[in-house]
Scaffold this motif. Sequence first.
Motif, PDB file in Angstrom:
ATOM      1  N   LEU A   1       0.810  -1.208   0.000  1.00 22.57           N
ATOM      2  CA  LEU A   1       0.000   0.000   0.000  1.00 22.57           C
ATOM      3  C   LEU A   1       0.852   1.271   0.000  1.00 22.57           C
ATOM      4  O   LEU A   1       0.398   2.324  -0.416  1.00 22.57           O
ATOM      5  CB  LEU A   1      -0.936   0.004   1.210  1.00 22.57           C
ATOM      6  N   ASP A   2       2.090   1.172   0.470  1.00 26.68           N
ATOM      7  CA  ASP A   2       2.969   2.337   0.533  1.00 26.68           C
ATOM      8  C   ASP A   2       4.018   2.256  -0.571  1.00 26.68           C
ATOM      9  O   ASP A   2       4.964   1.476  -0.505  1.00 26.68           O
ATOM     10  CB  ASP A   2       3.659   2.413   1.895  1.00 26.68           C
ATOM     11  N   TRP A   3       3.845   3.044  -1.610  1.00 25.99           N
ATOM     12  CA  TRP A   3       4.760   3.049  -2.757  1.00 25.99           C
ATOM     13  C   TRP A   3       5.680   4.265  -2.732  1.00 25.99           C
ATOM     14  O   TRP A   3       6.274   4.629  -3.744  1.00 25.99           O
ATOM     15  CB  TRP A   3       3.956   3.033  -4.056  1.00 25.99           C
ATOM     16  N   SER A   4       5.839   4.893  -1.565  1.00 21.27           N
ATOM     17  CA  SER A   4       6.628   6.122  -1.485  1.00 21.27           C
ATOM     18  C   SER A   4       8.102   5.907  -1.829  1.00 21.27           C
ATOM     19  O   SER A   4       8.766   6.820  -2.314  1.00 21.27           O
ATOM     20  CB  SER A   4       6.500   6.744  -0.098  1.00 21.27           C
ATOM     21  N   GLY A   5       8.641   4.718  -1.607  1.00 25.00           N
ATOM     22  CA  GLY A   5      10.046   4.459  -1.909  1.00 25.00           C
ATOM     23  C   GLY A   5      10.269   3.760  -3.248  1.00 25.00           C
ATOM     24  O   GLY A   5      11.385   3.354  -3.563  1.00 25.00           O
ATOM     25  N   ALA A   6       9.212   3.624  -4.043  1.00 24.29           N
ATOM     26  CA  ALA A   6       9.316   2.905  -5.309  1.00 24.29           C
ATOM     27  C   ALA A   6      10.109   3.708  -6.335  1.00 24.29           C
ATOM     28  O   ALA A   6      10.096   4.928  -6.342  1.00 24.29           O
ATOM     29  CB  ALA A   6       7.918   2.620  -5.850  1.00 24.29           C
ATOM     30  N   ARG A   7      10.830   2.966  -7.196  1.00 22.77           N
ATOM     31  CA  ARG A   7      11.587   3.592  -8.275  1.00 22.77           C
ATOM     32  C   ARG A   7      11.219   2.919  -9.589  1.00 22.77           C
ATOM     33  O   ARG A   7      11.181   1.697  -9.672  1.00 22.77           O
ATOM     34  CB  ARG A   7      13.083   3.457  -8.015  1.00 22.77           C
ATOM     35  N   ARG A   8      10.968   3.712 -10.613  1.00 24.50           N
ATOM     36  CA  ARG A   8      10.555   3.185 -11.915  1.00 24.50           C
ATOM     37  C   ARG A   8      11.759   2.808 -12.765  1.00 24.50           C
ATOM     38  O   ARG A   8      12.796   3.451 -12.717  1.00 24.50           O
ATOM     39  CB  ARG A   8       9.749   4.228 -12.672  1.00 24.50           C
ATOM     40  N   GLY A   9      11.608   1.762 -13.580  1.00 20.73           N
ATOM     41  CA  GLY A   9      12.603   1.396 -14.573  1.00 20.73           C
ATOM     42  C   GLY A   9      13.877   0.787 -14.029  1.00 20.73           C
ATOM     43  O   GLY A   9      14.862   0.668 -14.751  1.00 20.73           O
ATOM     44  N   MET A  10      13.885   0.374 -12.781  1.00 25.14           N
ATOM     45  CA  MET A  10      15.098  -0.151 -12.179  1.00 25.14           C
ATOM     46  C   MET A  10      15.531  -1.494 -12.774  1.00 25.14           C
ATOM     47  O   MET A  10      16.715  -1.789 -12.836  1.00 25.14           O
ATOM     48  CB  MET A  10      14.868  -0.327 -10.678  1.00 25.14           C
ATOM     49  N   PHE A  11      14.596  -2.303 -13.212  1.00 23.69           N
ATOM     50  CA  PHE A  11      14.913  -3.646 -13.674  1.00 23.69           C
ATOM     51  C   PHE A  11      14.660  -3.838 -15.163  1.00 23.69           C
ATOM     52  O   PHE A  11      14.487  -4.956 -15.630  1.00 23.69           O
ATOM     53  CB  PHE A  11      14.103  -4.685 -12.885  1.00 23.69           C
ATOM     54  N   SER A  12      14.645  -2.768 -15.918  1.00 23.95           N
ATOM     55  CA  SER A  12      14.426  -2.909 -17.360  1.00 23.95           C
ATOM     56  C   SER A  12      15.488  -2.149 -18.129  1.00 23.95           C
ATOM     57  O   SER A  12      16.074  -1.190 -17.631  1.00 23.95           O
ATOM     58  CB  SER A  12      13.035  -2.407 -17.746  1.00 23.95           C
ATOM     59  N   LYS A  13      15.737  -2.630 -19.335  1.00 23.16           N
ATOM     60  CA  LYS A  13      16.682  -1.955 -20.208  1.00 23.16           C
ATOM     61  C   LYS A  13      15.954  -1.561 -21.486  1.00 23.16           C
ATOM     62  O   LYS A  13      15.071  -2.276 -21.950  1.00 23.16           O
ATOM     63  CB  LYS A  13      17.837  -2.881 -20.581  1.00 23.16           C
ATOM     64  N   LEU A  14      16.368  -0.468 -22.067  1.00 23.82           N
ATOM     65  CA  LEU A  14      15.808  -0.066 -23.341  1.00 23.82           C
ATOM     66  C   LEU A  14      16.320  -1.004 -24.425  1.00 23.82           C
ATOM     67  O   LEU A  14      17.517  -1.230 -24.533  1.00 23.82           O
ATOM     68  CB  LEU A  14      16.242   1.376 -23.657  1.00 23.82           C
TER      69      LEU A  14
END
Length: 53
Positions: free
Chosen positions: A37-50
């Motif tokens: 429920l708490d996504w305040s520390g979430a980071r986008r794109g950490m496990f994907s590569k272009l």
Amino acid sequence: MKKATSQALTRRQKADIEALAALPDEDIDTSDIPEVLDWSGARRGMFSKLVKG
């Protein structure tokens, strides 16, 4: 890197997915994987590569 192709779903798999989609949220047991429920520390794109195509 080669792109993988998915196989078509079987009738059984499609029926299972439809049955799961029809379940009300209250009937889904998430006790073994509690909802975050708490996504305040979430980071986008950490496990994907272009992937350049």
